[in-house]
Design a protein around this motif. Structure first.
Motif, short mmCIF file in Angstrom:
data_model
loop_
_atom_site.label_atom_id
_atom_site.label_comp_id
_atom_site.label_asym_id
_atom_site.label_seq_id
_atom_site.Cartn_x
_atom_site.Cartn_y
_atom_site.Cartn_z
N VAL A 77 53.42 78.39 106.52
CA VAL A 77 54.74 78.88 106.77
C VAL A 77 55.22 79.64 106.88
O VAL A 77 55.66 80.41 106.21
CB VAL A 77 55.69 78.16 105.19
CG1 VAL A 77 57.17 77.70 105.02
CG2 VAL A 77 54.71 76.96 104.57
N VAL A 78 55.53 79.38 108.75
CA VAL A 78 56.08 81.02 109.46
C VAL A 78 57.86 80.52 109.53
O VAL A 78 58.32 79.51 108.95
CB VAL A 78 55.81 80.70 110.84
CG1 VAL A 78 56.45 82.00 111.05
CG2 VAL A 78 54.09 80.77 110.68
N ILE A 79 57.73 81.87 108.86
CA ILE A 79 59.83 81.43 108.37
C ILE A 79 59.44 83.37 109.96
O ILE A 79 59.90 83.78 110.16
CB ILE A 79 59.78 82.32 107.52
CG1 ILE A 79 59.41 81.56 106.36
CG2 ILE A 79 61.02 83.16 107.40
CD1 ILE A 79 60.43 80.47 106.48
N ARG A 89 58.44 82.53 97.34
CA ARG A 89 58.99 83.42 98.74
C ARG A 89 57.89 83.97 100.05
O ARG A 89 56.90 82.73 99.69
CB ARG A 89 58.90 85.59 98.35
CG ARG A 89 59.92 84.93 97.11
CD ARG A 89 59.25 86.68 96.87
NE ARG A 89 60.55 86.87 95.01
CZ ARG A 89 61.68 87.35 95.54
NH1 ARG A 89 62.12 88.30 96.30
NH2 ARG A 89 62.28 87.57 94.05
N PRO A 90 58.57 83.34 100.78
CA PRO A 90 57.55 83.65 102.35
C PRO A 90 57.00 84.58 102.05
O PRO A 90 56.64 86.16 101.89
CB PRO A 90 58.58 83.81 103.52
CG PRO A 90 60.30 84.34 102.72
CD PRO A 90 59.95 83.86 101.36
N THR A 91 55.79 84.83 102.96
CA THR A 91 54.94 85.36 103.33
C THR A 91 53.92 85.95 104.36
O THR A 91 53.90 86.64 105.00
CB THR A 91 53.16 85.08 102.30
OG1 THR A 91 53.29 84.20 102.96
CG2 THR A 91 53.62 85.30 101.10
N ASN A 92 54.81 84.75 105.54
CA ASN A 92 54.60 84.90 106.98
C ASN A 92 56.18 84.61 107.66
O ASN A 92 56.44 83.77 107.73
CB ASN A 92 53.95 83.41 107.10
CG ASN A 92 53.05 83.54 108.61
OD1 ASN A 92 53.37 84.56 109.85
ND2 ASN A 92 52.22 82.73 108.35
N ARG A 117 49.05 71.12 99.01
CA ARG A 117 48.76 71.10 99.95
C ARG A 117 48.86 71.48 101.30
O ARG A 117 48.36 71.71 102.24
CB ARG A 117 48.73 69.06 100.23
CG ARG A 117 48.55 68.87 99.19
CD ARG A 117 48.40 66.80 99.16
NE ARG A 117 50.22 66.84 98.39
CZ ARG A 117 50.84 66.68 97.76
NH1 ARG A 117 49.95 66.33 96.85
NH2 ARG A 117 52.93 66.10 97.40
N LEU A 118 49.99 71.95 101.27
CA LEU A 118 50.12 73.24 102.24
C LEU A 118 49.98 74.84 102.43
O LEU A 118 50.84 74.79 101.05
CB LEU A 118 51.90 72.15 102.36
CG LEU A 118 53.01 73.40 104.13
CD1 LEU A 118 51.83 72.84 104.95
CD2 LEU A 118 54.18 72.34 103.60
N SER A 119 50.12 75.80 102.30
CA SER A 119 49.53 76.59 102.16
C SER A 119 51.10 77.97 102.07
O SER A 119 52.03 76.84 103.70
CB SER A 119 48.61 77.39 102.89
OG SER A 119 48.83 78.89 103.23
N ARG A 120 51.89 78.37 101.54
CA ARG A 120 52.51 79.46 101.83
C ARG A 120 52.64 80.30 102.30
O ARG A 120 53.30 80.28 103.68
CB ARG A 120 52.66 80.03 100.22
CG ARG A 120 54.05 81.10 101.32
CD ARG A 120 54.26 81.79 99.54
NE ARG A 120 53.32 82.70 98.72
CZ ARG A 120 53.42 84.42 97.91
NH1 ARG A 120 54.26 83.99 97.12
NH2 ARG A 120 52.66 84.10 97.31
N ASP A 121 51.29 80.40 103.35
CA ASP A 121 51.18 81.38 104.37
C ASP A 121 51.69 80.29 105.71
O ASP A 121 51.33 81.03 106.87
CB ASP A 121 49.92 82.26 104.65
CG ASP A 121 49.39 83.07 103.37
OD1 ASP A 121 50.72 83.45 102.98
OD2 ASP A 121 48.18 83.68 102.59
#
Lengths: 139, 104
Positions: free
Chosen positions: B22-24, B50-53, B16-20
């Motif tokens: 999620v801005v870190i 793991r973070p991608t953004n 429901r929430l895209s990893r991309d």
């Protein structure tokens, strides 16, 4: 140095997500802002913790800014998870320069809660009190 | 990351929430990469991601750097690769420990 840490018991925000905030106004009277926050830890259910109560009287300006956006009304380099006095506040200067202010000398206070935000309060008086509580009402 | 539903990690796992999405926000501190929004990073880690953004911060507010001088509940000196999950800021009972994986 454009700010100073106000020393005293329970003036750091380590153990609070946010304060309870009360703003009180009276007709033709001063505005007061009260911040109450937990200022000690617990290690079990039902334990009492210390609550710090900051009462700002004679308030002439106040603001809150969400931590997420890192906006502050002045002095962006002066903030911490503790009670500060902003020493060269342009907000105080601006208000005093109008010549309209009558009252105790104004001070600009700032206190930041991690991930919640920053309160800036310009007032003539500050009182610090403590109490103990077990209430879940304190965030 | 603030989710009104309250469980970003579950939203990530369920898609429901895209990893991309999620801005870190991150910055360098003494050679280490430090996240500014640790809750978001913890949510990704809980979801096994793991973070991608990752966006490097140009200006790091003094209060954010000030976090690194606070006493950690677990994990030794800050910055740390573990995040302690507690019931609240004042209740220091550790319910879970989230490990942050290496690098993006």
């Amino acid at each position: 140095v454009a700010s100073r840490v106000i020393e005293g018991q329970g003036l750091r925000t380590t153990y609070a997500f946010a304060p309870l905030v009360h703003v009180t106004t009276r007709r033709d009277g001063p505005t007061s802002v009260r911040l109450e926050f937990s200022s000690s830890s617990v290690t079990g259910p039902g334990q009492a913790f210390r609550v710090t109560i900051l009462t700002f009287d004679g308030v002439v300006a106040y603001s809150w800014n969400d931590f997420e956006f890192h906006r502050l009304p002045s002095n962006p380099d002066n903030s911490g998870f503790e009670l500060l006095e902003i020493l060269d506040s342009p907000i105080v200067s601006e208000i005093v320069s109008t010549g309209r202010y009558i009252g105790d000398p104004l001070k600009h206070y700032r206190i930041t809660f991690d991930d919640h935000g920053t309160y800036d309060i310009v007032s003539g008086r500050l009182m610090v009190d403590h109490t103990m509580s077990t209430s879940d009402a304190y965030p | 990351m603030r989710s009104p539903e309250g469980s970003p990690a579950a939203d990530l796992k369920a898609g429901r929430l895209s990893r991309d999405g999620v801005v870190i926000h991150a910055f360098e501190h003494e050679g280490a990469l430090v996240s500014e929004n640790t809750r978001s990073l913890a949510a990704l880690s809980l979801a096994g991601m793991r973070p991608t953004n990752v966006r490097m911060m140009d200006d790091v507010p003094s209060v954010v750097r000030g976090r690194l001088t606070e006493d950690p509940i677990v994990g030794g000196p800050l910055p740390s690769r573990v995040v302690a999950v507690t019931p609240s800021m004042r209740d220091l009972r550790v319910g879970d420990i989230i490990s942050i994986p290496d690098g993006p």
